[in-house]
Design an enzyme around this catalytic site. Structure first.
Site, PDB file in Angstrom:
ATOM      1  N   HIS A 178      15.783 -11.818 -16.741  1.00 52.47           N
ATOM      2  CA  HIS A 178      14.722 -10.831 -16.970  1.00 52.47           C
ATOM      3  C   HIS A 178      14.701  -9.865 -15.796  1.00 52.47           C
ATOM      4  O   HIS A 178      14.191 -10.180 -14.724  1.00 52.47           O
ATOM      5  CB  HIS A 178      13.378 -11.542 -17.109  1.00 52.47           C
ATOM      6  CG  HIS A 178      12.287 -10.667 -17.684  1.00 52.47           C
ATOM      7  ND1 HIS A 178      12.430  -9.305 -17.840  1.00 52.47           N
ATOM      8  CD2 HIS A 178      11.039 -10.964 -18.143  1.00 52.47           C
ATOM      9  CE1 HIS A 178      11.319  -8.807 -18.378  1.00 52.47           C
ATOM     10  NE2 HIS A 178      10.456  -9.791 -18.566  1.00 52.47           N
ATOM     11  N   TYR A 183       9.240  -7.160 -12.916  1.00 50.07           N
ATOM     12  CA  TYR A 183       9.326  -8.445 -12.224  1.00 50.07           C
ATOM     13  C   TYR A 183      10.360  -8.346 -11.088  1.00 50.07           C
ATOM     14  O   TYR A 183      10.894  -7.273 -10.812  1.00 50.07           O
ATOM     15  CB  TYR A 183       9.623  -9.566 -13.228  1.00 50.07           C
ATOM     16  CG  TYR A 183       8.529  -9.633 -14.284  1.00 50.07           C
ATOM     17  CD1 TYR A 183       7.204  -9.881 -13.905  1.00 50.07           C
ATOM     18  CD2 TYR A 183       8.786  -9.369 -15.618  1.00 50.07           C
ATOM     19  CE1 TYR A 183       6.173  -9.887 -14.847  1.00 50.07           C
ATOM     20  CE2 TYR A 183       7.753  -9.377 -16.562  1.00 50.07           C
ATOM     21  CZ  TYR A 183       6.460  -9.632 -16.167  1.00 50.07           C
ATOM     22  OH  TYR A 183       5.445  -9.631 -17.090  1.00 50.07           O
ATOM     23  N   ARG A 230      18.214  -8.281 -19.299  1.00 46.15           N
ATOM     24  CA  ARG A 230      17.215  -7.428 -19.954  1.00 46.15           C
ATOM     25  C   ARG A 230      16.698  -6.373 -18.990  1.00 46.15           C
ATOM     26  O   ARG A 230      16.293  -6.708 -17.859  1.00 46.15           O
ATOM     27  CB  ARG A 230      16.052  -8.280 -20.462  1.00 46.15           C
ATOM     28  CG  ARG A 230      15.080  -7.490 -21.331  1.00 46.15           C
ATOM     29  CD  ARG A 230      14.026  -8.388 -21.969  1.00 46.15           C
ATOM     30  NE  ARG A 230      13.761  -7.972 -23.338  1.00 46.15           N
ATOM     31  CZ  ARG A 230      12.541  -7.727 -23.830  1.00 46.15           C
ATOM     32  NH1 ARG A 230      11.482  -7.860 -23.075  1.00 46.15           N
ATOM     33  NH2 ARG A 230      12.379  -7.344 -25.081  1.00 46.15           N
TER      34      ARG A 230
END
Ligand code: PHB
Length: 367
Positions: A178, A183, A230
């Protein structure tokens, strides 16, 4: 559009994996893990219900206790968690499905209220995410994170490597990193959250280093075809911004291409975290990445049956990820095949605890 011409439902290969169709269950945070962030039986039911996806990508799963960003998200750093995930991968495989684990570290988006006593979030730089954190008792401002020391960065990379190994032990078919939605890897990539002056900050090459190193660590464990990444280059969710996103993400795409990962998973510009906005056509979506990346592309973000099919027909992407529609329709591929009516999703239960809004959406033919 008749079923037999629907590309969404045609079998496909992803690296060396045979997928029964091109519809992906998008990684969806659902905040329903059990104690100690261990997957529990209702999580098994949830994923098994959706096993007719060509590929399931699990919810964001923290690689360490400090990487947790929301209440009750599952982890992949303890033996207990591995055992919990084993039940899920087995149930999905028993139904003929495939499942990747999404490796996650929230970085500055973690909140001290959710961390261990006295722990604070870490980040590339000590820069506040000027954004509200979703906590069980409401929305609260984030806190200013602690800047990672240079010598700590390899330890975080090791957490991702260990997460990738644990995912293998748990029976997954691969892992997705991710690197979107603000993040930790995204915090390194974009220059509003990374003001470092060492080899992990400054130039695009330096800001991309963290993501490329954790990607390499995952490849070391899984082989390149079983690793996906991603990205959400156009999202401002979690206070993200880059001064030159086209240049940053052009470089990232080319380097990921060079590493030879199985797929790139792109969140379309119309999605900003959990909000859908008007697309002004200027953002960086799957179309931007197509010429830069030779592997498979998964596009995600508010697709319907028609718009998802169109994205495949016009070669914008190879796979289409469905989040809200798959959440509310466990048998989404069958419903698309029959062009059947869809259950409506209930946003109020996206992130609540319990079975409501989680495993009680009916499939066709359920009583
Ligand atoms: C994510 O993990 O990317 C994520 C989680 C919760 C949201 C949106 C995105 O509401």
């Amino acid at each position: 559009m008749t079923t037999n011409t629907l590309q969404l439902l045609s079998p496909a290969t992803l690296g060396d994996l045979e997928l029964t169709n091109r519809m992906i269950l998008a990684p969806l945070t659902r905040c329903r893990a059990g104690d100690r962030y261990v997957p529990q039986p209702m999580n098994v039911t949830y994923y098994a219900q959706r096993a007719s996806a060509g590929l399931i990508i699990s919810e964001a799963t923290q690689v360490s206790r400090n990487g947790l960003g929301y209440a009750n998200t599952p982890g992949i750093y303890s033996q207990e968690q591995i055992e919990g995930w084993k039940q899920i991968t087995k149930a999905v495989h028993d139904k003929g499905g495939k499942i990747f684990l999404q490796l996650w570290h929230a970085g500055r988006v973690a909140h001290p209220d959710l961390l261990e006593e006295g722990d604070i979030p870490i980040a590339p730089s000590s820069i506040l995410a000027d954004y509200l954190a979703d906590l069980p008792n409401g929305q609260f401002p984030h806190v200013t994170p602690r800047e990672l020391k240079l010598e700590e960065i390899p330890l975080i990379i090791e957490q991702f490597r260990q997460g990738a190994k644990n995912a293998q032990e748990a029976g997954f078919d691969g892992v997705e990193i991710h690197a979107g939605n603000g993040y930790l890897p995204d915090q390194f990539l974009q220059d509003n959250s990374n003001h470092r002056t060492d080899e992990y900050g400054g130039s695009i090459e330096n800001r991309a280093r963290f993501l490329l190193e954790i990607t390499q660590a995952a490849i070391d464990v899984w082989g390149k075809e079983r690793v996906g990444v991603r990205l959400s280059p156009s999202s401002t969710f979690n206070d993200m911004h880059d001064s030159n996103p086209a240049a940053t993400f052009n470089y990232v795409a080319q380097e990921l291409d060079r590493l030879g990962i199985g797929y790139l998973h792109v969140v379309e510009p119309r999605i900003k975290g959990n909000v859908t906005v008007e697309d002004d056509g200027k953002g960086l979506g799957a179309k931007f990445f197509r010429p830069l990346f030779g592997g498979a592309i998964i596009t995600a973000g508010g697709y319907t049956r028609d718009t998802g099919e169109e994205a495949l027909q016009n070669n914008t992407a190879d796979f289409v990820a469905y989040g809200r529609l798959f959440l509310a329709n466990p048998d989404l591929p069958k419903r698309f095949a029959l062009n059947a009516e869809l259950n409506k999703y209930n946003r109020n239960t996206f992130y609540t605890s319990g079975e409501e809004g989680y495993i009680d959406y009916p499939s066709l033919g359920d009583a």
